[in-house]
Write a protein that holds these residues in place. Structure first.
Motif, PDB file in Angstrom:
ATOM      1  N   UNK A 264      55.030   2.948 -52.335  1.00 47.98           N
ATOM      2  CA  UNK A 264      54.903   3.594 -51.034  1.00 47.98           C
ATOM      3  C   UNK A 264      55.636   4.938 -51.031  1.00 47.98           C
ATOM      4  N   UNK A 265      55.078   5.907 -50.336  1.00 51.70           N
ATOM      5  CA  UNK A 265      55.722   7.207 -50.177  1.00 51.70           C
ATOM      6  C   UNK A 265      56.106   7.393 -48.719  1.00 51.70           C
ATOM      7  N   UNK A 266      57.379   7.673 -48.478  1.00 47.57           N
ATOM      8  CA  UNK A 266      57.893   7.877 -47.130  1.00 47.57           C
ATOM      9  C   UNK A 266      57.685   9.290 -46.630  1.00 47.57           C
ATOM     10  N   UNK A 267      57.198  10.166 -47.484  1.00 53.00           N
ATOM     11  CA  UNK A 267      56.989  11.564 -47.132  1.00 53.00           C
ATOM     12  C   UNK A 267      55.841  12.086 -47.989  1.00 53.00           C
ATOM     13  N   UNK A 268      55.513  13.357 -47.841  1.00 53.82           N
ATOM     14  CA  UNK A 268      54.437  13.976 -48.613  1.00 53.82           C
ATOM     15  C   UNK A 268      55.007  14.473 -49.941  1.00 53.82           C
ATOM     16  N   UNK A 269      55.223  13.563 -50.874  1.00 55.08           N
ATOM     17  CA  UNK A 269      55.841  13.901 -52.154  1.00 55.08           C
ATOM     18  C   UNK A 269      54.996  14.924 -52.912  1.00 55.08           C
ATOM     19  N   UNK A 270      53.667  14.760 -52.894  1.00 58.55           N
ATOM     20  CA  UNK A 270      52.788  15.679 -53.614  1.00 58.55           C
ATOM     21  C   UNK A 270      52.877  17.093 -53.050  1.00 58.55           C
ATOM     22  N   UNK A 271      53.067  17.214 -51.762  1.00 57.80           N
ATOM     23  CA  UNK A 271      53.189  18.539 -51.156  1.00 57.80           C
ATOM     24  C   UNK A 271      54.474  19.230 -51.619  1.00 57.80           C
ATOM     25  N   UNK A 272      55.551  18.481 -51.740  1.00 57.82           N
ATOM     26  CA  UNK A 272      56.796  19.042 -52.270  1.00 57.82           C
ATOM     27  C   UNK A 272      56.594  19.478 -53.719  1.00 57.82           C
ATOM     28  N   UNK A 273      55.867  18.683 -54.490  1.00 56.20           N
ATOM     29  CA  UNK A 273      55.564  19.055 -55.875  1.00 56.20           C
ATOM     30  C   UNK A 273      54.739  20.337 -55.907  1.00 56.20           C
ATOM     31  N   UNK A 274      53.769  20.448 -55.027  1.00 54.48           N
ATOM     32  CA  UNK A 274      52.950  21.662 -54.976  1.00 54.48           C
ATOM     33  C   UNK A 274      53.816  22.886 -54.699  1.00 54.48           C
TER      34      UNK A 274
ATOM     35  N   UNK B 124      57.647  12.956 -61.348  1.00 58.81           N
ATOM     36  CA  UNK B 124      57.964  11.536 -61.509  1.00 58.81           C
ATOM     37  C   UNK B 124      57.757  10.788 -60.196  1.00 58.81           C
ATOM     38  N   UNK B 125      58.144  11.416 -59.084  1.00 60.58           N
ATOM     39  CA  UNK B 125      57.976  10.776 -57.780  1.00 60.58           C
ATOM     40  C   UNK B 125      56.501  10.562 -57.457  1.00 60.58           C
ATOM     41  N   UNK B 126      55.671  11.514 -57.805  1.00 60.74           N
ATOM     42  CA  UNK B 126      54.238  11.436 -57.501  1.00 60.74           C
ATOM     43  C   UNK B 126      53.525  10.472 -58.447  1.00 60.74           C
ATOM     44  N   UNK B 127      53.951  10.422 -59.708  1.00 62.04           N
ATOM     45  CA  UNK B 127      53.236   9.660 -60.733  1.00 62.04           C
ATOM     46  C   UNK B 127      53.367   8.149 -60.590  1.00 62.04           C
ATOM     47  N   UNK B 128      54.482   7.671 -60.116  1.00 62.45           N
ATOM     48  CA  UNK B 128      54.707   6.224 -60.044  1.00 62.45           C
ATOM     49  C   UNK B 128      53.961   5.605 -58.866  1.00 62.45           C
ATOM     50  N   UNK B 129      53.635   4.333 -58.998  1.00 61.66           N
ATOM     51  CA  UNK B 129      53.013   3.594 -57.908  1.00 61.66           C
ATOM     52  C   UNK B 129      54.056   3.176 -56.891  1.00 61.66           C
TER      53      UNK B 129
END
Length: 186
Positions: free
Chosen positions: A160-170, A153-158
């Motif tokens: 700004x990202x304050x951190x590497x959200x996709x990396x946490x998802x990975x 959910x964090x990665x999918x929404x439009x």
């Protein structure tokens, strides 16, 4: 040279120091990142605009250096000094709370982020930050499936990202055994 007093306007030195600190932190050089901020600390104090950002950046460095108590103190101070929308500073506080193992405080911080008013109807920055923290907290609690759902959910929404959200998802996907999807987000 750019951080040296007198050659450039204080606002330019401050911006350069934050950029340098971010780069150094990303490379794992937190003591040097903190030193860059030290060189413009007086300018930041005089400016009275980016003091919360300085505290938050220092907090993130202290987390990287495994000084969770100091990170929590700095992040808490950054929330108190927030000049406006406090999502960035609440995120730093939440990260420190999660590292400290304080699920109750982290849950309260996530709720505080969710209670913030978005800057506009399409910007989901606050939602993303809250979902990211929720995902990290769920990972810490051993709820990998819940973590994956929150981090997706964090990665999918439009917004700004304050951190590497996709990396946490990975990382969560890898822990779940879904290496194919983990590679996509890594």
């Amino acid at each position: 040279p750019m951080l040296a007093s007198g050659k450039f306007a204080p606002s330019l030195r401050i911006t350069a120091a934050f950029n340098l600190a971010s780069l150094l932190r990303a490379q794992g050089h937190c003591p040097e990142a903190l030193a860059a901020l030290d060189r413009v600390h007086a300018d930041i104090a005089a400016e009275q605009v980016r003091h919360a950002l300085e505290l938050s950046t220092r907090s993130r460095c202290m987390l990287d250096l495994h000084d969770v108590a100091q990170a929590r103190a700095l992040a808490g101070a950054s929330v108190e000094r927030s000049p406006g929308n406090s999502a960035r500073y609440l995120l730093a506080r939440g990260l420190a709370e999660i590292q400290a193992g304080d699920a109750g405080a982290a849950t309260a911080t996530i709720a505080a982020i969710r209670a913030l008013t978005p800057s506009n109807a399409t910007d989901r920055t606050e939602y993303k930050a809250a979902a990211y923290l929720q995902g990290l907290l769920r990972m810490q609690q051993g709820d990998v499936a819940g973590a994956v759902a929150s981090l997706r959910a964090a990665v999918a929404k439009g917004g700004y990202e304050y951190d590497a959200y996709a990396l946490a998802l990975a990382g969560a996907l890898a822990k779940q055994g879904n290496l194919r999807d983990a590679r996509t987000f890594a």
